[in-house]
Design an enzyme around this catalytic site. Structure first.
Site, PDB file in Angstrom:
ATOM      1  N   LEU A 101     -64.516   2.504 -56.307  1.00 24.16           N
ATOM      2  CA  LEU A 101     -64.718   1.754 -54.985  1.00 24.16           C
ATOM      3  C   LEU A 101     -64.848   0.403 -55.114  1.00 24.16           C
ATOM      4  O   LEU A 101     -66.252   0.201 -55.463  1.00 24.16           O
ATOM      5  CB  LEU A 101     -65.397   2.690 -54.269  1.00 24.16           C
ATOM      6  N   CYS A 136     -68.708   4.269 -57.284  1.00 23.46           N
ATOM      7  CA  CYS A 136     -67.828   4.866 -57.977  1.00 23.46           C
ATOM      8  C   CYS A 136     -67.841   6.448 -58.186  1.00 23.46           C
ATOM      9  O   CYS A 136     -69.164   7.040 -57.900  1.00 23.46           O
ATOM     10  CB  CYS A 136     -67.458   4.246 -59.437  1.00 23.46           C
TER      11      CYS A 136
END
Length: 648
Positions: free
Chosen positions: A50, A2
């Site tokens: 992500l 992330c």
């Protein structure tokens, strides 16, 4: 994986949601799958996600514990989350997702900062403790994941990338002269420096707290050396073999497709050969260059892929791709790029992203297992175990090196180097190590503007650079070299790998840097590590049953070769001249304008000068054209794209 951001104000002022969103959304490339905010008065956290583990909304961040007193933002992966989750359940914790973020949150709730010792992974995270009014943050042991921060008089900002911090406060766009000097000397900013005067990074293996306007930082991990008896070699090799396999096994845990970078060198081949045991229909990825055989290892990669039964995909990079993408790569790096290999890492990551969401790499093998010529040259006085005869760089010939020194340092530099060579036996270990890595110090750098040198006020990067040599808990020179690489060189490469992969929203994992492997190598004496002066001897022994013999016995050490220096001196020479002889660069006060106009600059320094100038234009000047170039990243290689089955 992330992108995380956050802000805590010490003056009690409320945080703007719009400001926090702008910080967060600067990092969309790090997390295009989801976005979240936690905002409560003078505290704000943000995430771009992500999704890799538990891709459902149950993995949404920021994530809170059951009573809402703890909130976490987390970038990275906890590879042993399965085992930790079972431990937490036995202790009475109720987990509602299958994400490692929730495991991390409950571990912190149970153990506080001591949870760090239980984590096997790559991570940078922050936890807001609403009861204690405390922000706790930490970074993984080796610095695989980044954590940047700004500590102002009345606030604390943090982010996964510096660009999010300067979005929050444009006054932070001020260059750090000492970091620029570090880069020119050692290839990167040293210690906590970042390139920006008022932005710092949390160093690997450290934690941080912020409360009532005060920051406290501490170290929770460092590599120590306690050598085992050489008679235990068989047991140590068996332990290493098990750890390498287990590291790859747990790093293939994913709810999305996993592949593997594969250059054809020992490290990436070792990782891919183990990954093929755990990933069904493994895909491998490689990048090559057509300028000469030295720059193209794809034949070796195909050999390995065919041997392990993987589907292999590859591409050829070009000078046009490089020229178009250089501003974007510098933008994603947030500073000047450390090596020319950045383009290779970016290109292979972009290729991998078309097929998978996670890719394993062999990063760290050279630094952990002793794979660089410099290790052997400094520790043993010889690099004869490496075959460097095919290197095209003229600076590797005696006359080429002399011409390069003459260009960089003048006749005085040539005479000094000659004197050093004649007195080589009298040179200290420190001198040998520095000369194998670094350029000259700022006061002697022939390209620096006298005004810039005066601004440095006598600062030299050397003392900060060599400090790690003397912090290693061993007297063995080889291990001092490896420890220095672990502390200084490797974090620069890991930062580059993180930025180049996350630029295309690909999660990159580095199994050879599992901290258990690193700690084991601290127990193995150099006489066993490199018996017979064999580079990476132990890793070769471990993977020999899995790989073709010619891969294990390769002696042509190549540092992910990319022909950037050739391009800059030939096809792109005109573009280089336009950049370095532009009025802005001549007037910037960093480099001597007379030297820039003369244009007789070594290939290494051309790379550094172009990087610094473009970094200034993107981040300090905010030149609209350069910023627009930096934003146009994901242009495909087009006609140069290609794939082939293994062995094809």
């Amino acid at each position: 994986m992330c992108g995380i951001v956050g802000m805590v104000r010490a003056d009690g002022a409320s945080i703007s949601a719009a400001l926090l969103e702008r910080m967060r959304d600067c990092l969309t490339h790090r997390g295009p799958d989801d976005a979240g905010l936690y905002l409560k008065g003078d505290v704000g956290l943000g995430v771009r996600r992500l999704a890799i583990l538990d891709t459902t909304s149950a993995g949404h961040q920021p994530m809170a514990n059951h009573d809402g007193t703890l909130w976490v933002v987390f970038n990275g992966e906890i590879y042993n989350y399965v085992e930790l989750a079972e431990e937490l359940r036995r202790a009475g914790h109720r987990l509602v997702s299958s994400s490692d973020t929730e495991v991390l949150l409950h571990l912190y709730e149970q153990f506080g900062k001591e949870c760090l010792h239980r984590l096997n992974g790559m991570f940078a995270f922050a936890v807001w403790d609403a009861r204690e009014r405390l922000l706790f943050a930490a970074r993984d042991r080796l610095g695989i994941k980044p954590f940047y921060f700004h500590h102002g008089r009345d606030r604390f900002l943090f982010a996964s990338e510096v660009k999010a911090l300067v979005e929050a406060d444009p006054s932070l766009r001020r260059a750090d002269d000492e970091a620029l000097a570090d880069y020119l000397f050692a290839g990167g900013a040293l210690g906590t420096r970042t390139g920006f005067a008022d932005v710092r990074q949390l160093e690997p293996g450290h934690w941080l707290t912020y409360r009532d306007g005060q920051v406290e930082i501490g170290r929770y991990w460092d590599l120590t050396y306690h050598y085992e008896e050489p008679s235990r070699e068989a047991d140590l090799l068996a332990e290493l073999a098990w750890l390498v396999d287990d590291a790859v096994r747990i790093q293939t845990r994913s709810d999305v497709p996993v592949g593997s970078h594969l250059s054809g060198g020992l490290d990436s081949s070792a990782v891919a050969s183990h990954a093929a045991r755990y990933v069904r229909a493994l895909k491998t990825f490689s990048i090559g260059f057509s300028e000469s055989p030295y720059y193209d290892e794809t034949e070796h990669a195909r050999t390995v892929a065919a041997h392990i039964g993987a589907t292999h995909l590859e591409e050829i990079g070009t000078s046009q791709d490089f020229a178009r993408l250089l501003p974007a790569m510098i933008y994603h790096m947030d500073f000047a790029l450390p090596t020319e290999g950045s383009f290779g890492y970016f290109s292979v990551s972009r290729l991998a992203k078309r097929h998978v969401k996670v890719s394993l790499t062999g990063h760290g093998g050279d630094e952990i297992f002793a794979g660089y010529p410099k290790h052997f040259g400094v520790a043993f006085g010889s690099t004869s175990m490496f075959n460097t005869s095919d290197r095209p760089d003229e600076e590797h010939s005696i006359m080429g090196r002399a011409r390069a020194v003459l260009r960089r340092e003048g006749m005085a530099g040539v005479m000094e180097r000659l004197d050093h060579r004649l007195r080589r036996q009298a040179r200290s270990f420190e001198d040998r190590w520095v000369s194998s890595h670094c350029s000259v110090e700022p006061s002697r750098h022939p390209l620096l503007h006298s005004r810039f040198v005066r601004r440095l006020g006598g600062y030299s990067p050397r003392q900060r650079y060599v400090g790690a040599l003397y912090e290693a808990t061993t007297d063995e020179i080889l291990d001092k070299c490896l420890y220095h690489d672990l502390r200084v060189y490797l974090p620069q490469l890991l930062a580059m790998e993180d930025r180049m992969s996350m630029a295309v929203s690909l999660e990159s994992r580095v199994p050879l840097l599992d901290h258990r492997i690193v700690e084991l190598m601290g127990r193995i004496h150099p006489t066993l590590k490199v018996r017979g002066r064999q580079p990476k001897r132990l890793l070769k022994e471990v993977v020999r049953p899995l790989l073709p013999g010619k891969i294990c016995e390769r002696q042509d050490k190549r540092p992910f070769p990319v022909p950037v220096r050739q391009w800059l001196s030939r096809e792109l020479a005109g573009a280089v001249r336009d950049i370095l002889q532009s009025p802005r660069c001549l007037d910037r006060g960093i480099f001597d304008p007379d030297q820039l106009r003369e244009g007789v600059i070594s290939a290494r320094h051309v790379w550094q000068l172009v990087n610094i100038e473009l970094w200034f234009r993107i981040f300090v000047d905010r030149d609209p054209y350069c910023v627009e170039q930096a934003a146009s990243l994901t242009v495909p290689l087009g006609a140069h794209q290609g794939s082939a089955p293994a062995g094809g």
